[in-house]
Design a protein around this motif. Sequence first.
Motif, PDB file in Angstrom:
ATOM      1  N   SER A  12       3.122  71.549   5.303  1.00  0.00           N
ATOM      2  CA  SER A  12       4.130  72.610   5.300  1.00  0.00           C
ATOM      3  C   SER A  12       4.735  72.681   6.706  1.00  0.00           C
ATOM      4  CB  SER A  12       3.495  73.946   4.927  1.00  0.00           C
ATOM      5  OG  SER A  12       2.683  74.373   5.990  1.00  0.00           O
ATOM      6  N   THR A  13       5.996  73.055   6.787  1.00  0.00           N
ATOM      7  CA  THR A  13       6.620  73.247   8.081  1.00  0.00           C
ATOM      8  C   THR A  13       5.890  74.366   8.797  1.00  0.00           C
ATOM      9  OG1 THR A  13       8.656  72.763   6.937  1.00  0.00           O
ATOM     10  CG2 THR A  13       8.860  73.536   9.192  1.00  0.00           C
ATOM     11  N   GLU A  14       5.476  74.104  10.028  1.00  0.00           N
ATOM     12  CA  GLU A  14       4.792  75.165  10.754  1.00  0.00           C
ATOM     13  C   GLU A  14       5.713  76.372  10.846  1.00  0.00           C
ATOM     14  OE1 GLU A  14       4.416  71.819  13.462  1.00  0.00           O
ATOM     15  OE2 GLU A  14       4.550  71.720  11.274  1.00  0.00           O
ATOM     16  N   ASN A  15       5.115  77.524  10.771  1.00  0.00           N
ATOM     17  CA  ASN A  15       5.901  78.731  10.719  1.00  0.00           C
ATOM     18  C   ASN A  15       6.265  79.211  12.129  1.00  0.00           C
ATOM     19  OD1 ASN A  15       7.230  80.853   9.683  1.00  0.00           O
ATOM     20  ND2 ASN A  15       5.392  82.108   9.335  1.00  0.00           N
ATOM     21  N   TYR A  16       7.087  78.442  12.813  1.00  0.00           N
ATOM     22  CA  TYR A  16       7.563  78.829  14.138  1.00  0.00           C
ATOM     23  C   TYR A  16       8.538  79.992  13.988  1.00  0.00           C
ATOM     24  CZ  TYR A  16       6.204  73.989  15.322  1.00  0.00           C
ATOM     25  OH  TYR A  16       5.549  72.821  15.486  1.00  0.00           O
ATOM     26  N   ASN A  17       8.095  81.213  14.224  1.00  0.00           N
ATOM     27  CA  ASN A  17       9.048  82.315  14.165  1.00  0.00           C
ATOM     28  C   ASN A  17       9.703  82.508  15.513  1.00  0.00           C
ATOM     29  OD1 ASN A  17       9.342  83.244  11.536  1.00  0.00           O
ATOM     30  ND2 ASN A  17       7.275  84.140  11.615  1.00  0.00           N
ATOM     31  N   VAL A  18      10.459  81.512  15.914  1.00  0.00           N
ATOM     32  CA  VAL A  18      11.033  81.547  17.244  1.00  0.00           C
ATOM     33  C   VAL A  18      12.534  81.319  17.164  1.00  0.00           C
ATOM     34  CG1 VAL A  18       8.982  80.760  18.449  1.00  0.00           C
ATOM     35  CG2 VAL A  18      10.532  79.083  17.433  1.00  0.00           C
ATOM     36  N   ASP A  19      13.237  81.994  18.042  1.00  0.00           N
ATOM     37  CA  ASP A  19      14.669  81.774  18.135  1.00  0.00           C
ATOM     38  C   ASP A  19      14.968  80.824  19.289  1.00  0.00           C
ATOM     39  OD1 ASP A  19      15.317  83.412  16.041  1.00  0.00           O
ATOM     40  OD2 ASP A  19      15.257  85.214  17.304  1.00  0.00           O
ATOM     41  N   TYR A  20      14.036  80.769  20.238  1.00  0.00           N
ATOM     42  CA  TYR A  20      14.218  79.900  21.400  1.00  0.00           C
ATOM     43  C   TYR A  20      12.830  79.578  21.947  1.00  0.00           C
ATOM     44  CZ  TYR A  20      13.987  84.644  23.176  1.00  0.00           C
ATOM     45  OH  TYR A  20      13.612  85.931  23.403  1.00  0.00           O
ATOM     46  N   VAL A  21      12.759  78.554  22.744  1.00  0.00           N
ATOM     47  CA  VAL A  21      11.427  78.074  23.147  1.00  0.00           C
ATOM     48  C   VAL A  21      11.367  77.726  24.630  1.00  0.00           C
ATOM     49  CG1 VAL A  21      10.968  77.138  20.842  1.00  0.00           C
ATOM     50  CG2 VAL A  21      11.968  75.660  22.613  1.00  0.00           C
ATOM     51  N   LYS A  22      10.137  77.579  25.102  1.00  0.00           N
ATOM     52  CA  LYS A  22       9.821  77.153  26.447  1.00  0.00           C
ATOM     53  C   LYS A  22       9.353  75.702  26.377  1.00  0.00           C
ATOM     54  CE  LYS A  22       6.397  78.414  30.045  1.00  0.00           C
ATOM     55  NZ  LYS A  22       5.516  77.253  29.915  1.00  0.00           N
ATOM     56  N   ILE A  23       9.839  74.880  27.292  1.00  0.00           N
ATOM     57  CA  ILE A  23       9.374  73.493  27.363  1.00  0.00           C
ATOM     58  C   ILE A  23       8.967  73.188  28.808  1.00  0.00           C
ATOM     59  CG2 ILE A  23      10.868  72.725  25.489  1.00  0.00           C
ATOM     60  CD1 ILE A  23      12.718  71.459  27.609  1.00  0.00           C
ATOM     61  N   ASP A  24       8.447  72.007  29.034  1.00  0.00           N
ATOM     62  CA  ASP A  24       8.143  71.560  30.393  1.00  0.00           C
ATOM     63  C   ASP A  24       8.140  70.031  30.398  1.00  0.00           C
ATOM     64  OD1 ASP A  24       7.571  71.556  33.082  1.00  0.00           O
ATOM     65  OD2 ASP A  24       5.794  72.824  32.921  1.00  0.00           O
ATOM     66  N   PHE A  25       7.986  69.455  31.578  1.00  0.00           N
ATOM     67  CA  PHE A  25       7.814  68.011  31.683  1.00  0.00           C
ATOM     68  C   PHE A  25       6.325  67.685  31.601  1.00  0.00           C
ATOM     69  CE2 PHE A  25      11.867  68.741  33.720  1.00  0.00           C
ATOM     70  CZ  PHE A  25      12.630  67.687  33.260  1.00  0.00           C
ATOM     71  N   THR A  26       5.999  66.495  31.134  1.00  0.00           N
ATOM     72  CA  THR A  26       4.615  66.025  31.156  1.00  0.00           C
ATOM     73  C   THR A  26       4.521  64.836  32.108  1.00  0.00           C
ATOM     74  OG1 THR A  26       2.795  65.077  29.894  1.00  0.00           O
ATOM     75  CG2 THR A  26       5.010  64.503  29.158  1.00  0.00           C
ATOM     76  N   SER A  27       3.353  64.654  32.698  1.00  0.00           N
ATOM     77  CA  SER A  27       3.187  63.527  33.628  1.00  0.00           C
ATOM     78  C   SER A  27       2.927  62.208  32.897  1.00  0.00           C
ATOM     79  CB  SER A  27       2.044  63.809  34.595  1.00  0.00           C
ATOM     80  OG  SER A  27       0.836  63.876  33.879  1.00  0.00           O
ATOM     81  N   ILE A  28       2.692  62.281  31.580  1.00  0.00           N
ATOM     82  CA  ILE A  28       2.484  61.040  30.807  1.00  0.00           C
ATOM     83  C   ILE A  28       3.847  60.413  30.519  1.00  0.00           C
ATOM     84  CG2 ILE A  28       1.506  60.025  28.720  1.00  0.00           C
ATOM     85  CD1 ILE A  28      -0.609  61.370  30.404  1.00  0.00           C
ATOM     86  N   ARG A  29       4.035  59.174  30.970  1.00  0.00           N
ATOM     87  CA  ARG A  29       5.314  58.500  30.742  1.00  0.00           C
ATOM     88  C   ARG A  29       5.350  57.842  29.361  1.00  0.00           C
ATOM     89  NH1 ARG A  29       8.241  57.428  35.764  1.00  0.00           N
ATOM     90  NH2 ARG A  29       7.823  59.321  36.969  1.00  0.00           N
ATOM     91  N   ARG A  30       6.541  57.765  28.788  1.00  0.00           N
ATOM     92  CA  ARG A  30       6.698  57.054  27.528  1.00  0.00           C
ATOM     93  C   ARG A  30       6.533  55.555  27.784  1.00  0.00           C
ATOM     94  NH1 ARG A  30       9.467  55.778  22.917  1.00  0.00           N
ATOM     95  NH2 ARG A  30       9.078  57.248  21.241  1.00  0.00           N
ATOM     96  N   ALA A  31       5.787  54.870  26.932  1.00  0.00           N
ATOM     97  CA  ALA A  31       5.594  53.427  27.109  1.00  0.00           C
ATOM     98  C   ALA A  31       6.954  52.732  27.107  1.00  0.00           C
ATOM     99  CB  ALA A  31       4.710  52.867  25.997  1.00  0.00           C
ATOM    100  N   ASP A  32       7.109  51.785  28.007  1.00  0.00           N
ATOM    101  CA  ASP A  32       8.377  51.089  28.165  1.00  0.00           C
ATOM    102  C   ASP A  32       8.695  50.226  26.943  1.00  0.00           C
ATOM    103  OD1 ASP A  32      10.609  50.586  29.837  1.00  0.00           O
ATOM    104  OD2 ASP A  32       9.857  48.560  30.145  1.00  0.00           O
ATOM    105  N   SER A  33       9.992  50.002  26.709  1.00  0.00           N
ATOM    106  CA  SER A  33      10.396  49.284  25.501  1.00  0.00           C
ATOM    107  C   SER A  33      10.013  47.806  25.535  1.00  0.00           C
ATOM    108  CB  SER A  33      11.889  49.458  25.251  1.00  0.00           C
ATOM    109  OG  SER A  33      12.605  49.051  26.392  1.00  0.00           O
ATOM    110  N   ASN A  34       9.677  47.247  26.689  1.00  0.00           N
ATOM    111  CA  ASN A  34       9.185  45.866  26.639  1.00  0.00           C
ATOM    112  C   ASN A  34       7.682  45.796  26.331  1.00  0.00           C
ATOM    113  OD1 ASN A  34       8.162  46.530  29.112  1.00  0.00           O
ATOM    114  ND2 ASN A  34       9.559  45.246  30.281  1.00  0.00           N
ATOM    115  N   SER A  35       7.057  46.976  26.196  1.00  0.00           N
ATOM    116  CA  SER A  35       5.667  47.043  25.728  1.00  0.00           C
ATOM    117  C   SER A  35       5.614  47.462  24.260  1.00  0.00           C
ATOM    118  CB  SER A  35       4.862  48.064  26.540  1.00  0.00           C
ATOM    119  OG  SER A  35       4.706  47.653  27.865  1.00  0.00           O
ATOM    120  N   ILE A  36       6.315  48.540  23.962  1.00  0.00           N
ATOM    121  CA  ILE A  36       6.334  49.075  22.590  1.00  0.00           C
ATOM    122  C   ILE A  36       7.774  49.419  22.244  1.00  0.00           C
ATOM    123  CG2 ILE A  36       5.443  50.847  21.039  1.00  0.00           C
ATOM    124  CD1 ILE A  36       3.100  51.299  22.931  1.00  0.00           C
ATOM    125  N   PRO A  37       8.353  48.770  21.239  1.00  0.00           N
ATOM    126  CA  PRO A  37       9.731  49.098  20.869  1.00  0.00           C
ATOM    127  C   PRO A  37       9.823  50.585  20.527  1.00  0.00           C
ATOM    128  CG  PRO A  37       8.939  47.175  19.636  1.00  0.00           C
ATOM    129  CD  PRO A  37       7.755  47.767  20.338  1.00  0.00           C
TER     130      PRO A  37
END
Lengths: 242, 242, 242, 242
Positions: D82-107
Motif C-alpha cells: 500500500s502507498t505509505e500514508n504520508y500525510n504531508v504537504d511538504y517535506v524535509k530532505i538532506d544530502f547523504t555522504s553515500i555516493r551513487r555508484a558511477d555509471s561505468n560500474s552500474i548502469p
Amino acid sequence: MNEILESLTKGIAVYETLRTYKGKPFAVNEHYQRLCKSLRYLNIEPPTFEEFEKLVYNNLSERIRIVYVYAGRLISYVFQESTENYNVDYVKIDFTSIRRADSNSIPPDLKSLGRPDIYLARLTKGDNYDVIMLGDKGQICEGTFSNIFIVKNGKFITPSLDSGILDGITRMYVIKYLKEVGYEVEERFVEPYEIFYADEVFLTHTSKGIVPVHQIGTMQTKSIELSSKLTLQFEEYIKWLL
Amino acid sequence: MNEILESLTKGIAVYETLRTYKGKPFAVNEHYQRLCKSLRYLNIEPPTFEEFEKLVYNNLSERIRIVYVYAGRLISYVFQESTENYNVDYVKIDFTSIRRADSNSIPPDLKSLGRPDIYLARLTKGDNYDVIMLGDKGQICEGTFSNIFIVKNGKFITPSLDSGILDGITRMYVIKYLKEVGYEVEERFVEPYEIFYADEVFLTHTSKGIVPVHQIGTMQTKSIELSSKLTLQFEEYIKWLL
Amino acid sequence: MNEILESLTKGIAVYETLRTYKGKPFAVNEHYQRLCKSLRYLNIEPPTFEEFEKLVYNNLSERIRIVYVYAGRLISYVFQESTENYNVDYVKIDFTSIRRADSNSIPPDLKSLGRPDIYLARLTKGDNYDVIMLGDKGQICEGTFSNIFIVKNGKFITPSLDSGILDGITRMYVIKYLKEVGYEVEERFVEPYEIFYADEVFLTHTSKGIVPVHQIGTMQTKSIELSSKLTLQFEEYIKWLL
Amino acid sequence: MNEILESLTKGIAVYETLRTYKGKPFAVNEHYQRLCKSLRYLNIEPPTFEEFEKLVYNNLSERIRIVYVYAGRLISYVFQESTENYNVDYVKIDFTSIRRADSNSIPPDLKSLGRPDIYLARLTKGDNYDVIMLGDKGQICEGTFSNIFIVKNGKFITPSLDSGILDGITRMYVIKYLKEVGYEVEERFVEPYEIFYADEVFLTHTSKGIVPVHQIGTMQTKSIELSSKLTLQFEEYIKWLL
C-alpha cells in the motif's frame, strides 16, 4: 620586454607551434583557429587572421613557436626553433604516472605555457621518445607532445577528443588521410591494456608526422610494418597538400 | 632578460608571495620550505636559505612576489606589490564551475606561474571577493587565492591537505592560533552543502589574514560575529609573533 | 521461507563463502570478522561467533555459502557447493570494461548478494578464468572472485586495500606466507600497464589458493615458473596451518 | 520457492514498482520498456508485453513490485504494497555522504534488488523524507526513491540522465507536463550549491507525484508556493492521462 615579463609572471600565455615544409608553413588556418579558442577561454579578443599570418611569414623557420600574452593589450612574440634531429625510424615509449588534468579543470584545447601536468610528465621521460598520459578515469589521453594511435585487425583506433586530449592538428590530418585511403578510424575511449593487444602502435606530432612505436616499456610491439609505410606516405600527402 | 623570457616560454616557473608587517617579512622560513618543495617537484636544486633571505630583504615592500625559473641555472626575479586596498570588513564569495586540477595531475603544493585552472577560476569571479574551487570528487578545496574555514557549533572545520589544496601559510597559522586559544579544529573532506549549514564562514590569505564571509552566492551567512572578532585577534597574534 | 524471500526482495543480504580442507573449515574466525563488518555497515547486530561456528560445522561441505538477511530479526541460511573441478595448472584472464563501484558508493568490504558491478563483470568473462576490474581512477582492483598479484624482479606486488578491493582472506594468507618465507610484498596502487611488464602474474582465491596466469588477453605472460611452485607450497602451508 | 531463493542468492534480480490510480495501473508500457532494458544488461530475454501486462492486472493493488530473476528460465513474483500514508504537504530532505555508484560500474537504469549504495544511503535518512545522493564528481543525482527538481527564475532545472540517474517515469511525466503548460525545463549537471540558490525545490516519485521541499538540512527553502500548486495540477494531469 619588461611588460611581457610582468604579464607572464602575473597572467597566462597561450601559444601555437607551426612546422614549415620546404619553406611553406603548414596548416596556418587550423593553428589560427585553435589559437582563437585558447584566447577565448581567457576572454581575450584574438588577433585577426591577417595579423597572425603576417607574424608567421615574418618569422619563418623550420619550426616556430608563437606566444600571445595579455598586458592590457595583446602582445605576441616568436621563437624560432629547428626540428630536433631525431634520426629514428621507430621509437620506444612508456606510460607516465602523471595524469593529464581533467577537462573540468583545464580545457584540453587551451594551449597555454607552463602547464605543470605536462611539464612534470616530461620529467619522467627517461630514455623514452615520449610518455603517454592517462586521464582522470585511467583512459589513454596522449603523449606530452604527441597523439597516439593503435592498429588492430586493420582498423585504426585513437583516443577521442572527449577523452580529454588536445585536438592535435597532425592527428586530424592523419585521420583525414587514413579515411581518404579507405581505412576505418575509431575515435573513442581507449584503455591502457588495449595498447598491448594492438598489432601496431604509432605516435603523431607536428615535427615528425607519423612515428612508429617498436617498444612500450619492456614490451616489444608486434610489428611496425604498416606504420613505417604510413610514415612515408603521410609525408608525401602533406607535401602534396601544401 | 631574454634568458628569463625564453625560460618562461619553454619551461615552468615557481614562486612565493610574502607579506611584510611593519617592515618585517612574515614567515620567511615557511615560504622558503614551500619553495624548496615546488622546486624539487621540478628536479631543480633549490637556492640556500641565505640566498632566499637576502633576496627577500633586498626587495622589501608590503608584498613581494619572488619567482624562480630554470635556464641551465636557477634565475630569480622579484615583483614588489602593494596590498590591494580592500576596505572591507566582510565579503561575498561564490562557487566556481572550474575544478581544481587533481593532485595526480598537479601536486597541490607545486606553486607555479600560469596554472590555467586557477586563472580560469579567477575569470569567473564577477563581483565576488574570491570564488571557491571544488576538487575532482566535488569536495571543497579553496579559493583562487584564499583558504576557507567554516564554524559549526563552536568547532572550526577546514578542508584537509589531502582534499587537494595548497598548504596555505596563513591557513596554517590560523589553525595554530585557534588551537592555542582552545578551539577544536577539524581538517577533513568538506562537502559544498556544509558551507550552507555553517554558523559562520571565513577566508584566510596572506594579505588580509582572516576575512569574514557574509554572503555566499545569493545566500546570507548566519553570522559574522565570531569571525570579525578573530580577524582582529589574529592580526595581533601575527604582530606578536614577529 | 516467505519471510526470507520478502527480505531479499526489499532489503539486502550479506554472505561469506568458506572452504573446507580435509573436512576442516578454513579461517572460520577471519570469515566471521569480515561478516561482522558487512553487517555493521547495515546497522545490523552480528550473530555471536558461537552461532556462526555452529552454522559452519552443521553444514560442512567442500564449500559453503552462508547468507544473512534481516527481517526484523537476523535470518541465516546455507548453500553447500562443491569446488568446481578446474583441472587447470594455469589460466587465461583479461580486463573487463565494467569498473568496480567506488568505495564512497559501496564499501569494498561489504560482501553483499546481488552486487550489479560484479555480476555484470562476470557476464563479460567469455573463455577467461576471471576478468580483472579496474577502479574509479583506472587502477587495478581485483577479479570478480579472485585477487591478483604480479611478480617483478623477485618482488611481489598486489593492489592495496585502499585501491578499493575486498580484503580477500586467501590474499591475506598468501601475503603472510610470502613474507614468512622471505619475499618482499608491496601493497599499493597498481596501474594496468604494470601487469604487462611483470615477470609473472597470478590470482588467489578461496577455492584454489594460488592460480598462475599464462595469458592476459592476447598476450602470453613471461613465465609461470615461480607461481606454479608457489601453488603447491601454499597448499601445503594451508594444510599445515589447519 | 527454493528455486527463487537459490537464484536470488547466486544471481541478480530486477524489478519495477507500479502505481495504481483508481484501480488502473499507470504507465504500464513505460515500466515494461524499462524492465526490458534492465534484463538486457543481464543478457536475459525479457518477457513479452502481454505476459508483463497480465502479471500486472492479476496482482492489482495500490502499489505492486514485480520482480524477475533468472534460474535457467525467467521467474517472476509480485509483492503488493500500500502507498505509505504520508500525510504531508511538504517535506524535509538532506544530502547523504553515500555516493551513487558511477555509471561505468552500474548502469543507472539497471533497476536491480539489493543495490548497496542505495540501501546504505537509506540508512542515513534519519527524519528526512529522502536524502539526495551525489555522483562521482559531486554532481546532484537523485534521492534514494525520488528525483529532484529546482525552480530558479521561473525555469525548472533537474539533473540530466547522464548525471548518472535512473530515468524515473514520474520524472519524465513531470517534465512532459511542465513543457506542455509552457515552462522551460533544463536537464543538465546540477551542482549541490545550486539547490540553496533555488527559489523552490521539489521531489518527484511514483507514489506521490510532486512533493514540495520546505527544508534542506538546516536551511529553509525560499518558497513552496509554485510546487504546491503543481502537486495538485500534476495529480489531475495523471488522472486525465489514464
